[in-house]
Write an enzyme that holds these catalytic residues in place. Structure first.
Site, PDB file in Angstrom:
ATOM      1  N   GLU A 178       0.856  -1.191   0.000  1.00 13.09           N
ATOM      2  CA  GLU A 178       0.000   0.000   0.000  1.00 13.09           C
ATOM      3  C   GLU A 178       0.884   1.230   0.000  1.00 13.09           C
ATOM      4  O   GLU A 178       1.935   1.239   0.634  1.00 13.09           O
ATOM      5  CB  GLU A 178      -0.883   0.002   1.261  1.00 13.09           C
ATOM      6  CG  GLU A 178      -1.818  -1.192   1.328  1.00 13.09           C
ATOM      7  CD  GLU A 178      -2.396  -1.379   2.731  1.00 13.09           C
ATOM      8  OE1 GLU A 178      -2.549  -0.383   3.464  1.00 13.09           O
ATOM      9  OE2 GLU A 178      -2.685  -2.531   3.084  1.00 13.09           O
ATOM     10  N   LYS A 225       2.346   4.605   1.127  1.00 12.46           N
ATOM     11  CA  LYS A 225       2.407   5.219   2.456  1.00 12.46           C
ATOM     12  C   LYS A 225       2.117   6.703   2.281  1.00 12.46           C
ATOM     13  O   LYS A 225       2.985   7.496   1.921  1.00 12.46           O
ATOM     14  CB  LYS A 225       3.773   4.995   3.091  1.00 12.46           C
ATOM     15  CG  LYS A 225       3.825   5.436   4.537  1.00 12.46           C
ATOM     16  CD  LYS A 225       5.070   4.887   5.210  1.00 12.46           C
ATOM     17  CE  LYS A 225       5.080   5.214   6.686  1.00 12.46           C
ATOM     18  NZ  LYS A 225       5.026   6.651   6.960  1.00 12.46           N
ATOM     19  N   ASP A 255       1.336  10.475   3.037  1.00 13.11           N
ATOM     20  CA  ASP A 255       1.910  11.355   4.040  1.00 13.11           C
ATOM     21  C   ASP A 255       0.835  12.293   4.579  1.00 13.11           C
ATOM     22  O   ASP A 255       0.636  13.394   4.103  1.00 13.11           O
ATOM     23  CB  ASP A 255       3.050  12.160   3.407  1.00 13.11           C
ATOM     24  CG  ASP A 255       4.048  12.600   4.449  1.00 13.11           C
ATOM     25  OD1 ASP A 255       3.902  12.191   5.619  1.00 13.11           O
ATOM     26  OD2 ASP A 255       4.961  13.358   4.088  1.00 13.11           O
ATOM     27  N   TYR A 267      -7.191   1.936   5.655  1.00 13.58           N
ATOM     28  CA  TYR A 267      -6.264   0.840   5.390  1.00 13.58           C
ATOM     29  C   TYR A 267      -6.163  -0.201   6.504  1.00 13.58           C
ATOM     30  O   TYR A 267      -5.407  -1.151   6.389  1.00 13.58           O
ATOM     31  CB  TYR A 267      -4.873   1.356   5.036  1.00 13.58           C
ATOM     32  CG  TYR A 267      -4.277   2.375   6.004  1.00 13.58           C
ATOM     33  CD1 TYR A 267      -4.004   2.033   7.328  1.00 13.58           C
ATOM     34  CD2 TYR A 267      -3.982   3.667   5.568  1.00 13.58           C
ATOM     35  CE1 TYR A 267      -3.457   2.958   8.202  1.00 13.58           C
ATOM     36  CE2 TYR A 267      -3.436   4.591   6.440  1.00 13.58           C
ATOM     37  CZ  TYR A 267      -3.174   4.238   7.756  1.00 13.58           C
ATOM     38  OH  TYR A 267      -2.645   5.142   8.617  1.00 13.58           O
ATOM     39  N   LYS A 314      10.849   3.116   2.981  1.00 13.71           N
ATOM     40  CA  LYS A 314      10.926   4.570   2.821  1.00 13.71           C
ATOM     41  C   LYS A 314      11.657   4.908   1.531  1.00 13.71           C
ATOM     42  O   LYS A 314      12.748   4.400   1.274  1.00 13.71           O
ATOM     43  CB  LYS A 314      11.671   5.189   4.008  1.00 13.71           C
ATOM     44  CG  LYS A 314      10.927   5.084   5.327  1.00 13.71           C
ATOM     45  CD  LYS A 314       9.616   5.841   5.256  1.00 13.71           C
ATOM     46  CE  LYS A 314       9.268   6.726   6.397  1.00 13.71           C
ATOM     47  NZ  LYS A 314      10.135   7.495   7.140  1.00 13.71           N
ATOM     48  N   CYS A 330      25.404  44.284 -12.602  1.00 13.07           N
ATOM     49  CA  CYS A 330      25.295  42.968 -13.229  1.00 13.07           C
ATOM     50  C   CYS A 330      26.580  42.172 -12.992  1.00 13.07           C
ATOM     51  O   CYS A 330      27.666  42.662 -13.304  1.00 13.07           O
ATOM     52  CB  CYS A 330      25.042  43.131 -14.726  1.00 13.07           C
ATOM     53  SG  CYS A 330      25.144  41.584 -15.632  1.00 13.07           S
ATOM     54  N   CYS A 338      28.456  41.750 -16.602  1.00 17.27           N
ATOM     55  CA  CYS A 338      29.053  42.847 -17.370  1.00 17.27           C
ATOM     56  C   CYS A 338      29.270  44.105 -16.547  1.00 17.27           C
ATOM     57  O   CYS A 338      29.882  45.048 -17.035  1.00 17.27           O
ATOM     58  CB  CYS A 338      28.177  43.170 -18.580  1.00 17.27           C
ATOM     59  SG  CYS A 338      26.636  43.977 -18.113  1.00 17.27           S
ATOM     60  N   CYS A 344      19.533  43.181 -15.733  1.00  9.74           N
ATOM     61  CA  CYS A 344      20.689  43.935 -16.218  1.00  9.74           C
ATOM     62  C   CYS A 344      20.192  44.848 -17.334  1.00  9.74           C
ATOM     63  O   CYS A 344      19.394  44.446 -18.168  1.00  9.74           O
ATOM     64  CB  CYS A 344      21.732  42.964 -16.746  1.00  9.74           C
ATOM     65  SG  CYS A 344      22.987  43.762 -17.744  1.00  9.74           S
ATOM     66  N   CYS A 379      25.191  42.931 -22.877  1.00 10.98           N
ATOM     67  CA  CYS A 379      25.649  42.013 -21.816  1.00 10.98           C
ATOM     68  C   CYS A 379      25.812  40.606 -22.398  1.00 10.98           C
ATOM     69  O   CYS A 379      24.889  40.076 -23.014  1.00 10.98           O
ATOM     70  CB  CYS A 379      24.634  41.988 -20.680  1.00 10.98           C
ATOM     71  SG  CYS A 379      25.012  40.781 -19.404  1.00 10.98           S
TER      72      CYS A 379
HETATM   73  S1  IVH Z   1      -0.622   0.608   8.683  1.00 12.20           S
HETATM   74  C1  IVH Z   1       0.950  -1.766  11.523  1.00 12.20           C
HETATM   75  N1  IVH Z   1      -0.981   1.424   6.272  1.00 12.20           N
HETATM   76  O1  IVH Z   1       2.369   5.226   8.354  1.00 12.20           O
HETATM   77  C2  IVH Z   1       0.000  -0.844  11.005  1.00 12.20           C
HETATM   78  N2  IVH Z   1       0.040   2.918   7.820  1.00 12.20           N
HETATM   79  O2  IVH Z   1       4.202   4.311  11.013  1.00 12.20           O
HETATM   80  C3  IVH Z   1       0.437   0.567  11.098  1.00 12.20           C
HETATM   81  N3  IVH Z   1       0.558   5.135   6.887  1.00 12.20           N
HETATM   82  O3  IVH Z   1       1.232   6.448  11.369  1.00 12.20           O
HETATM   83  C4  IVH Z   1      -0.208   1.438  10.149  1.00 12.20           C
HETATM   84  N4  IVH Z   1      -0.210   4.723   4.869  1.00 12.20           N
HETATM   85  O4  IVH Z   1       0.130   7.362   9.366  1.00 12.20           O
HETATM   86  C5  IVH Z   1      -0.513   1.749   7.488  1.00 12.20           C
HETATM   87  N5  IVH Z   1      -1.407   2.016   4.081  1.00 12.20           N
HETATM   88  C6  IVH Z   1      -0.939   2.330   5.299  1.00 12.20           C
HETATM   89  C7  IVH Z   1      -0.388   3.615   5.594  1.00 12.20           C
HETATM   90  C8  IVH Z   1       0.099   3.855   6.878  1.00 12.20           C
HETATM   91  C9  IVH Z   1       0.352   5.625   5.665  1.00 12.20           C
HETATM   92  C10 IVH Z   1       1.193   5.865   7.990  1.00 12.20           C
HETATM   93  C11 IVH Z   1       0.348   5.983   9.210  1.00 12.20           C
HETATM   94  C12 IVH Z   1       1.191   5.496  10.355  1.00 12.20           C
HETATM   95  C13 IVH Z   1       2.541   5.355   9.734  1.00 12.20           C
HETATM   96  C14 IVH Z   1       3.169   4.072  10.203  1.00 12.20           C
END
Ligand code: IVH
Length: 675
Positions: A116, A118, A120, A230, A319, A413, A416, A431, A436
């Site tokens: 999935e 991640k 932000d 999720y 990450k 400038c 020049c 300029c 130039c």
């Molecule tokens: S699962 C073990 N699924 O990532 C389950 N987390 O440190 C823990 N996050 O604070 C969360 N997308 O804010 C999970 N598809 C996803 C996610 C997700 C983003 C973030 C969430 C959590 C951090 C995990």
């Protein structure tokens, strides 16, 4: 073996820095260090504690994740803890994760995973009872966060009532997911703020965090947050899903948005492929992601694997490579763009970022540098998004040493040495020297362009070659070229060399208006050039005119007058004009220009749409030089509308008023007959 004093000190320092960073991030929503820096510090501390367990303290940030809920919102206790995730930073760490899952699970074969994105944003938990949303809160420290139900209700992608068709709703379910702000909604929000002259928000994540913590839910609603589900916490239903993949499907069926890029793969190899794909695609998504969450698909296996502290053994966060890093800003230097703009840039202590070493970054303009309070010597945060040039986000103020002076753009400038001009209300300084070297290619191209001296064959390419071979140091040099010099240039046969010379020769008679336009004086487009030519008659008279004399001309305002005076005050510009005259370029206005009497005298034109080969300014210059006037709007008094492709309302209006409409060819014919 007891840890040496130095290690003990380092562990303490790391704990303090991490705790402070945690507080800023989770309680104040005002992070001061990047996620990557945080991860690096945490990892260092984990390693230290691993090899010297006696350094581990109960208040170590490795022993808990998150921060205390801040005062203000009531606490929201999670029935089941909201877990965090261990990180993996490369392929080997993913393989190690898989190896451990199989070892602890006693599995020889491949293990299936869900991948999935991640996202932000902020993790939140939503409690539904009898199918209705009854409460919701932030993650906080994993056991308790803040109760922000009213704000969560403003998020349109959170169902207030579960969709259960004709099934019985779950008696109780805690749905977990990410509240976040789309990039497009972030841009809209900032556009609305700009319209109200409010300071723009810095980034989507902090804006989402701030939105969830508004006291007034109306303000939360304005931020237009979104939600992806999720995971679940407490779940009391008759037929619980057996895998993460089924769980996602189950959440979808209840009316939640589940990210459409989630995928189930049969083995860790599939995870590696997924991670690579989305590292490439991340910039094209409408939300920010910082990695991929990998979960063991089989929920029974998940349960068997369990957790260590707050990290489940059945999941890992991959990450992506850093897009932000910190480094020292060694100096602020300036380069000059081809249109003469002074572009400040940062000279950085080399730093690895997104897989490359970065030594320079853009700084936009003087105002931006001052607004962000960036000063030479600062430690700065540098960001790289996609393929674009790295940018300096801002200084890390608490690391500033002493009191370095605020930045000031040079007044001369850097290429020049000529005066730099920054008219009021404009962000870019320029300029003022038409010769130039930094601007030369663009200047020569413009001088030779159709609306100016119309020299066939001298376009961008030849201008570049002439400048690179040092045959041309200013536009006046065009008139001193000879066939031998031209023939020596790449891809320049004798024939085309003499064609170019003939075209240059023919341009000598275009007249003052076209010369003035060709000089590229700031704010002097085709029309203003014609006004000046008609009024003053010779280039020397224009050059000698004071600001007052210039503003006395109808249509010439104070900013234009200032720009003209500034131009002719530059010695290299005057020398270039002298060379043009010496070469026999006609720098006077033909009679027709002075007292317009030709076929176009007193005729009013309106330009609309895109012409096939003339820019709007070029067309205006040609019309003005022939005695006509160009106006911005169509009325009964308009004599001609010149329409190109994508002409809109003006063309329609011309037709309704029966004003004659010309295309570019028609305009040229008219000009030729007027000539
Ligand atoms: S699962 C073990 N699924 O990532 C389950 N987390 O440190 C823990 N996050 O604070 C969360 N997308 O804010 C999970 N598809 C996803 C996610 C997700 C983003 C973030 C969430 C959590 C951090 C995990």
């Amino acid at each position: 073996m007891p840890a040496p004093k130095a290690l003990e000190r380092r562990a303490r320092e790391l704990r303090e820095r991490l705790n402070e960073a945690n507080h800023r991030y989770h309680v104040l929503d005002d992070p001061q260090i990047s996620d990557e820096d945080y991860d690096a510090l945490l990892r260092e501390l984990l390693d230290l504690e691993e090899s010297h367990p006696e350094l581990r303290t109960s208040d170590s940030p490795t022993q808990r994740v998150g921060g205390a809920p801040s005062a203000g919102f009531p606490p929201y206790v999670h029935a089941r803890p909201m877990l965090s995730l261990a990180n993996a930073f490369d392929e080997d760490e993913l393989l190690a994760f898989d190896a451990r899952v199989r070892k602890l699970g006693g599995i020889e074969a491949d293990v299936a995973y869900t991948c999935e994105l991640k996202i932000d944003g902020l993790a939140v938990s939503l409690r539904y009872e009898g199918g209705r949303l009854v409460a919701g809160g932030t993650r906080g420290d994993g056991s308790a966060g803040e109760e922000i139900t009213a704000n969560l209700r403003t998020i349109k992608s959170i169902p207030l009532e579960l969709r259960t068709a004709n099934r019985k709703p779950p008696r109780r379910i805690d749905v977990r997911g990410e509240a976040y702000l789309r990039k497009s909604d972030f841009a809209k929000l900032n556009a609305r703020r700009a319209a109200r002259e409010l300071r723009p928000f810095e980034n989507p994540r902090n804006t989402a965090a701030g939105g969830l913590r508004q006291r007034d839910p109306k303000l939360a609603a304005e931020r237009a947050l979104s939600f992806y589900a999720y995971a679940v916490g407490e779940l009391d239903v008759d037929h619980p899903p057996a895998s993460q993949w089924e769980l996602l499907e189950f959440l979808r069926s209840l009316g939640f948005r589940v990210n459409e890029h989630a995928a189930r793969v049969d083995a860790i190899r599939g995870v590696i492929g997924y991670v690579k794909e989305f590292e490439e695609r991340r910039e094209s998504l409408d939300y920010e992601i910082d990695g991929v969450v990998v979960k063991v698909d089989d929920l029974a296996l998940q349960a068997r694997l369990g957790s260590v502290g707050k990290d489940p053994r059945w999941a890992v966060a991959f990450k992506f490579r850093a897009r932000e890093a910190r480094t020292k800003l060694l100096a602020i230097e300036v380069n000059v763009g081809r249109t003469g703009t002074l572009n400040p840039y940062a000279v950085l202590e080399p730093v690895r970022l997104g897989g490359v070493t970065v030594t320079n970054a853009t700084l936009h303009n003087e105002e931006d540098i001052r607004r962000k309070d960036i000063r030479a010597g600062d430690v700065v945060i540098v960001r790289r998004a996609g393929d674009v040039i790295p940018q300096v986000v801002g200084p890390v103020l608490e690391l500033r040493e002493g009191d370095p002076p605020p930045y000031e753009l040079p007044v001369r400038c850097p290429v020049c040495g000529a005066d730099v001009d920054r008219p009021e209300g404009e962000v870019m300084a320029r300029c003022t020297n038409a010769t130039c070297p930094a601007q030369l290619v663009e200047r020569v191209r413009h001088f030779a362009s159709r609306g100016a001296m119309d020299i066939e064959g001298v376009g961008d390419q030849l201008a570049r070659v002439l400048v690179e071979h040092q045959l041309v140091h200013d536009a006046g040099d065009l008139y001193h070229l000879d066939v031998t010099a031209l023939r020596a240039l790449p891809r320049m046969a004798e024939k085309s060399g003499s064609n170019v010379l003939a075209a240059i020769e023919a341009s000598k008679g275009r007249g003052l208006a076209r010369v003035l336009f060709g000089l590229g004086i700031r704010m002097v487009g085709g029309q203003n050039a014609a006004l000046l030519a008609a009024e003053f008659g010779t280039i020397d008279a224009v050059a000698a005119a004071t600001e007052d004399e210039l503003t006395a001309v109808e249509g010439i305002g104070p900013e234009i007058a200032r720009s003209v005076v500034l131009f002719f005050a530059q010695e290299p510009n005057r020398a270039m004009v002298a060379r043009l005259k010496a070469a026999g370029v006609n720098c006077t206005a033909p009679k027709r220009e002075r007292a317009p009497a030709g076929a176009l005298a007193g005729k009013t034109f309106v330009l609309t749409g895109t012409l096939p080969s003339l820019t709007r300014d070029e067309a205006a210059s040609l019309i003005a030089a022939a005695g006509g006037k160009v106006s911005g709007s169509v009325s009964k008094k308009t004599d001609y509308v010149v329409a190109g492709s994508e002409a809109g309302a003006k063309l329609a209006k011309a037709e309704s008023l029966a004003v004659p409409v010309l295309d570019e060819a028609g305009l040229r014919e008219l000009l030729a007959s007027a000539g």
